[in-house]
Motif scaffolding. Structure first.
Motif, PDB file in Angstrom:
ATOM      1  N   ASN A   1       0.810  -1.222   0.000  1.00 26.59           N
ATOM      2  CA  ASN A   1       0.000   0.000   0.000  1.00 26.59           C
ATOM      3  C   ASN A   1       0.841   1.269   0.000  1.00 26.59           C
ATOM      4  OD1 ASN A   1      -2.611  -1.232   0.097  1.00 26.59           O
ATOM      5  ND2 ASN A   1      -2.199  -1.773   2.233  1.00 26.59           N
ATOM      6  N   THR A   2       1.926   1.275   0.780  1.00 24.92           N
ATOM      7  CA  THR A   2       2.764   2.465   0.912  1.00 24.92           C
ATOM      8  C   THR A   2       4.239   2.104   0.776  1.00 24.92           C
ATOM      9  OG1 THR A   2       3.030   2.210   3.309  1.00 24.92           O
ATOM     10  CG2 THR A   2       1.108   3.475   2.524  1.00 24.92           C
ATOM     11  N   LEU A   3       5.045   3.124   0.589  1.00 24.33           N
ATOM     12  CA  LEU A   3       6.485   2.921   0.507  1.00 24.33           C
ATOM     13  C   LEU A   3       7.017   2.309   1.801  1.00 24.33           C
ATOM     14  CD1 LEU A   3       9.278   3.272  -0.771  1.00 24.33           C
ATOM     15  CD2 LEU A   3       9.267   5.651   0.035  1.00 24.33           C
ATOM     16  N   LYS A   4       6.520   2.761   2.935  1.00 28.38           N
ATOM     17  CA  LYS A   4       6.980   2.224   4.215  1.00 28.38           C
ATOM     18  C   LYS A   4       6.710   0.729   4.321  1.00 28.38           C
ATOM     19  CE  LYS A   4       6.665   2.801   9.229  1.00 28.38           C
ATOM     20  NZ  LYS A   4       6.050   3.553  10.345  1.00 28.38           N
ATOM     21  N   GLN A   5       5.530   0.313   3.923  1.00 30.35           N
ATOM     22  CA  GLN A   5       5.195  -1.111   3.961  1.00 30.35           C
ATOM     23  C   GLN A   5       6.102  -1.899   3.026  1.00 30.35           C
ATOM     24  OE1 GLN A   5       1.334  -2.270   2.420  1.00 30.35           O
ATOM     25  NE2 GLN A   5       1.172  -3.994   3.836  1.00 30.35           N
ATOM     26  N   ALA A   6       6.396  -1.326   1.863  1.00 36.28           N
ATOM     27  CA  ALA A   6       7.263  -1.994   0.895  1.00 36.28           C
ATOM     28  C   ALA A   6       8.671  -2.182   1.461  1.00 36.28           C
ATOM     29  CB  ALA A   6       7.320  -1.183  -0.397  1.00 36.28           C
ATOM     30  N   ILE A   7       9.203  -1.148   2.116  1.00 34.74           N
ATOM     31  CA  ILE A   7      10.541  -1.244   2.692  1.00 34.74           C
ATOM     32  C   ILE A   7      10.563  -2.241   3.845  1.00 34.74           C
ATOM     33  CG2 ILE A   7      12.299   0.017   3.992  1.00 34.74           C
ATOM     34  CD1 ILE A   7      11.709   2.451   2.276  1.00 34.74           C
ATOM     35  N   GLU A   8       9.494  -2.242   4.655  1.00 34.44           N
ATOM     36  CA  GLU A   8       9.424  -3.201   5.765  1.00 34.44           C
ATOM     37  C   GLU A   8       9.437  -4.638   5.260  1.00 34.44           C
ATOM     38  OE1 GLU A   8       5.932  -1.897   7.793  1.00 34.44           O
ATOM     39  OE2 GLU A   8       7.021  -0.444   9.050  1.00 34.44           O
ATOM     40  N   LEU A   9       8.748  -4.897   4.153  1.00 31.18           N
ATOM     41  CA  LEU A   9       8.764  -6.233   3.563  1.00 31.18           C
ATOM     42  C   LEU A   9      10.146  -6.566   3.002  1.00 31.18           C
ATOM     43  CD1 LEU A   9       5.351  -6.633   1.720  1.00 31.18           C
ATOM     44  CD2 LEU A   9       6.238  -8.015   3.572  1.00 31.18           C
ATOM     45  N   LEU A  10      10.768  -5.571   2.395  1.00 29.86           N
ATOM     46  CA  LEU A  10      12.116  -5.765   1.865  1.00 29.86           C
ATOM     47  C   LEU A  10      13.080  -6.137   2.990  1.00 29.86           C
ATOM     48  CD1 LEU A  10      14.013  -5.561  -0.592  1.00 29.86           C
ATOM     49  CD2 LEU A  10      14.296  -3.136  -0.069  1.00 29.86           C
ATOM     50  N   LEU A  11      12.987  -5.457   4.118  1.00 25.73           N
ATOM     51  CA  LEU A  11      13.840  -5.748   5.266  1.00 25.73           C
ATOM     52  C   LEU A  11      13.575  -7.151   5.815  1.00 25.73           C
ATOM     53  CD1 LEU A  11      13.508  -2.355   7.188  1.00 25.73           C
ATOM     54  CD2 LEU A  11      15.483  -3.135   5.882  1.00 25.73           C
ATOM     55  N   LYS A  12      12.334  -7.572   5.760  1.00 24.14           N
ATOM     56  CA  LYS A  12      11.954  -8.865   6.325  1.00 24.14           C
ATOM     57  C   LYS A  12      12.401 -10.036   5.468  1.00 24.14           C
ATOM     58  CE  LYS A  12       7.861 -11.259   8.167  1.00 24.14           C
ATOM     59  NZ  LYS A  12       6.386 -11.143   8.379  1.00 24.14           N
ATOM     60  N   TYR A  13      12.393  -9.848   4.140  1.00 19.49           N
ATOM     61  CA  TYR A  13      12.582 -10.997   3.255  1.00 19.49           C
ATOM     62  C   TYR A  13      13.782 -10.906   2.311  1.00 19.49           C
ATOM     63  CZ  TYR A  13       7.790 -12.204   4.657  1.00 19.49           C
ATOM     64  OH  TYR A  13       6.657 -12.513   5.375  1.00 19.49           O
ATOM     65  N   TYR A  14      14.634  -9.885   2.440  1.00 24.08           N
ATOM     66  CA  TYR A  14      15.712  -9.745   1.453  1.00 24.08           C
ATOM     67  C   TYR A  14      16.651 -10.943   1.428  1.00 24.08           C
ATOM     68  CZ  TYR A  14      19.113  -8.482   5.120  1.00 24.08           C
ATOM     69  OH  TYR A  14      19.934  -8.503   6.216  1.00 24.08           O
ATOM     70  N   ARG A  15      16.730 -11.680   2.551  1.00 25.17           N
ATOM     71  CA  ARG A  15      17.629 -12.833   2.579  1.00 25.17           C
ATOM     72  C   ARG A  15      17.160 -13.974   1.678  1.00 25.17           C
ATOM     73  NH1 ARG A  15      18.295 -15.747   6.640  1.00 25.17           N
ATOM     74  NH2 ARG A  15      20.461 -16.340   6.237  1.00 25.17           N
ATOM     75  N   THR A  16      15.928 -13.904   1.165  1.00 25.24           N
ATOM     76  CA  THR A  16      15.505 -14.919   0.208  1.00 25.24           C
ATOM     77  C   THR A  16      16.202 -14.732  -1.133  1.00 25.24           C
ATOM     78  OG1 THR A  16      13.610 -13.610  -0.576  1.00 25.24           O
ATOM     79  CG2 THR A  16      13.236 -15.105   1.282  1.00 25.24           C
ATOM     80  N   ARG A  17      16.867 -13.577  -1.302  1.00 21.95           N
ATOM     81  CA  ARG A  17      17.572 -13.291  -2.556  1.00 21.95           C
ATOM     82  C   ARG A  17      19.069 -13.074  -2.359  1.00 21.95           C
ATOM     83  NH1 ARG A  17      14.306 -15.115  -6.117  1.00 21.95           N
ATOM     84  NH2 ARG A  17      15.454 -13.974  -7.696  1.00 21.95           N
TER      85      ARG A  17
ATOM     86  N   GLN B   1       3.224 -15.263   1.664  1.00 22.13           N
ATOM     87  CA  GLN B   1       3.230 -16.691   1.993  1.00 22.13           C
ATOM     88  C   GLN B   1       4.382 -17.389   1.279  1.00 22.13           C
ATOM     89  OE1 GLN B   1      -0.504 -18.701   1.322  1.00 22.13           O
ATOM     90  NE2 GLN B   1       0.367 -20.733   1.623  1.00 22.13           N
ATOM     91  N   ALA B   2       4.588 -17.038   0.005  1.00 22.06           N
ATOM     92  CA  ALA B   2       5.692 -17.627  -0.748  1.00 22.06           C
ATOM     93  C   ALA B   2       7.039 -17.231  -0.143  1.00 22.06           C
ATOM     94  CB  ALA B   2       5.616 -17.179  -2.208  1.00 22.06           C
ATOM     95  N   CYS B   3       7.161 -15.972   0.290  1.00 21.03           N
ATOM     96  CA  CYS B   3       8.406 -15.511   0.927  1.00 21.03           C
ATOM     97  C   CYS B   3       8.663 -16.260   2.229  1.00 21.03           C
ATOM     98  CB  CYS B   3       8.344 -14.009   1.187  1.00 21.03           C
ATOM     99  SG  CYS B   3       8.527 -12.984  -0.287  1.00 21.03           S
ATOM    100  N   ASN B   4       7.605 -16.479   3.017  1.00 16.63           N
ATOM    101  CA  ASN B   4       7.757 -17.210   4.273  1.00 16.63           C
ATOM    102  C   ASN B   4       8.219 -18.644   4.028  1.00 16.63           C
ATOM    103  OD1 ASN B   4       7.079 -15.239   6.223  1.00 16.63           O
ATOM    104  ND2 ASN B   4       4.901 -15.500   5.790  1.00 16.63           N
ATOM    105  N   GLU B   5       7.685 -19.258   2.982  1.00 16.30           N
ATOM    106  CA  GLU B   5       8.101 -20.622   2.642  1.00 16.30           C
ATOM    107  C   GLU B   5       9.570 -20.646   2.212  1.00 16.30           C
ATOM    108  OE1 GLU B   5       5.325 -21.788  -0.343  1.00 16.30           O
ATOM    109  OE2 GLU B   5       3.653 -22.060   1.091  1.00 16.30           O
ATOM    110  N   LEU B   6       9.986 -19.629   1.453  1.00 16.65           N
ATOM    111  CA  LEU B   6      11.384 -19.540   1.047  1.00 16.65           C
ATOM    112  C   LEU B   6      12.297 -19.319   2.253  1.00 16.65           C
ATOM    113  CD1 LEU B   6      11.000 -17.333  -2.161  1.00 16.65           C
ATOM    114  CD2 LEU B   6      11.738 -19.715  -2.098  1.00 16.65           C
TER     115      LEU B   6
END
Length: 339
Positions: A92-108, A220-225
């Motif tokens: 929804n927002t840039l902040k939410q996008a960055i928070e997701l990036l911080l949470k899941y960047y290790r999948t990449r 969900q896919a990120c959590n599985e990864l």
């Protein structure tokens, strides 16, 4: 260090496609880098630091473009980042996008650090690739920051870069003009960190394509990864493993730092952050090596000399202080346990 994983294999495939090579030449290049082609298509496969370094160096060499990190960053878009890209796109927002990036960047990108700080009216997104003296360090930094800036420009135009800037920890490269294509004049070199700084108020900017349903599926896919990510060996365990060479020589702090692609100052700081020092780990490694040598039947006098104790008595006292047993008693106890 060969076992230390760094980069999702699919980025290797994308990097390889930058070069105008036919399939046969691509396979030959991968073989030179010690990379099996299957690693580049698997959802769960990562290249090691060594493989990543070799591939990046080879691509730069073949292309003749030392600014390849900038080129590669330009080619990446959110869809090249798999489920993580889809999750960011659906926020929804840039902040939410960055928070997701911080949470899941290790999948990449496993062997890296990404965090968001607030400094007065600025939001500061910091990225660092642990091996600061790795041959691929500047490439990785360039790729990530070009990707971040280009993605922000896609969604928000020049809003983030207006009154914002990029800080890079290395010195100004010879190919500075190529930086201006992305960062314009908003880049500073020889900074104490690698960071994208922008107005904190912009975190509330709405994303262009919010999609709660797609976001839920992507998360969900990120959590599985994340659940399938290989467990990384801690820095302390790496240091312990590298402390003694196969010939029994103990590595200095400087030698360990070199093997880990970082400065001795950085290594000391990172160890301190985990509650250790080089000296404490060196002493621990000495005792561990002494235990191994005792079990192999090595004479106590020889072990003391190999481990740089002034004499067998000093070795015996140090060993007993750590294990509660004298070297001879330890050897006897281990011999008894085997039988």
């Amino acid at each position: 260090m060969d076992a230390q994983l760094a980069l999702h294999g699919q980025y290797g495939a994308l990097l390889l496609d930058v070069l105008p090579l036919d399939r046969t030449s691509q396979l030959a290049l991968l073989e030179e880098c010690g990379i099996r082609p299957a690693l580049l298509s698997s959802q769960d496969a990562f290249l090691t630091i060594e493989q990543s370094n070799r591939l990046i160096q080879k691509v730069i060499e073949v292309s003749g473009q030392p600014w390849m990190g900038l080129i590669f960053g330009e080619r990446l878009n959110l869809m090249t980042h798999g489920a993580l890209g889809q999750a960011v796109l659906s926020c929804n927002t840039l902040k939410q996008a960055i928070e997701l990036l911080l949470k899941y960047y290790r999948t990449r990108l496993i062997h890296a650090r990404l965090e968001l700080l607030y400094e007065d009216d600025l939001a500061v997104l910091i990225f660092d690739f642990d091996q600061e003296f790795s041959p691929s360090y500047r490439f990785m930094i360039e790729t990530v920051f070009v990707c971040l800036v280009k993605t922000s420009m896609f969604f928000f135009g020049m809003k983030l870069m207006h009154q914002g800037h990029v800080q890079l920890s290395y010195e100004e490269p010879e190919y500075l003009k190529h930086y201006k294509n992305t960062f314009f004049d908003g880049v500073t070199f020889n900074a104490p960190r690698n960071a994208l700084c922008f107005q904190r108020s912009l975190l509330d900017l709405p994303m262009a394509m919010p999609n709660p349903s797609a976001l839920k599926q992507a998360e969900q896919a990120c959590n599985e990864l994340m659940a399938r990510l290989p467990q990384q060996t801690s820095l302390v365990e790496q240091v312990k493993a590298l402390m003694f060479s196969p010939t029994g020589e103990q590595a200095s702090l400087e030698e360990l730092a070199q093997m880990l692609y970082m400065s001795s100052r950085t290594l000391r700081r990172k160890l301190s952050g985990e509650g250790y020092s080089y000296r404490s780990l060196a002493e621990h490694a000495k005792i561990t090596e002494a235990q191994r040598l005792l079990c192999s039947g090595e004479p106590v006098e020889s072990i003391a000399e190999k481990l740089n104790y002034s004499d067998p008595s000093n070795f015996g006292r140090a060993f007993k202080k750590k294990t509660g047993l004298s070297p001879s008693a330890y050897r006897e106890a281990q011999s008894g346990s085997v039988t």
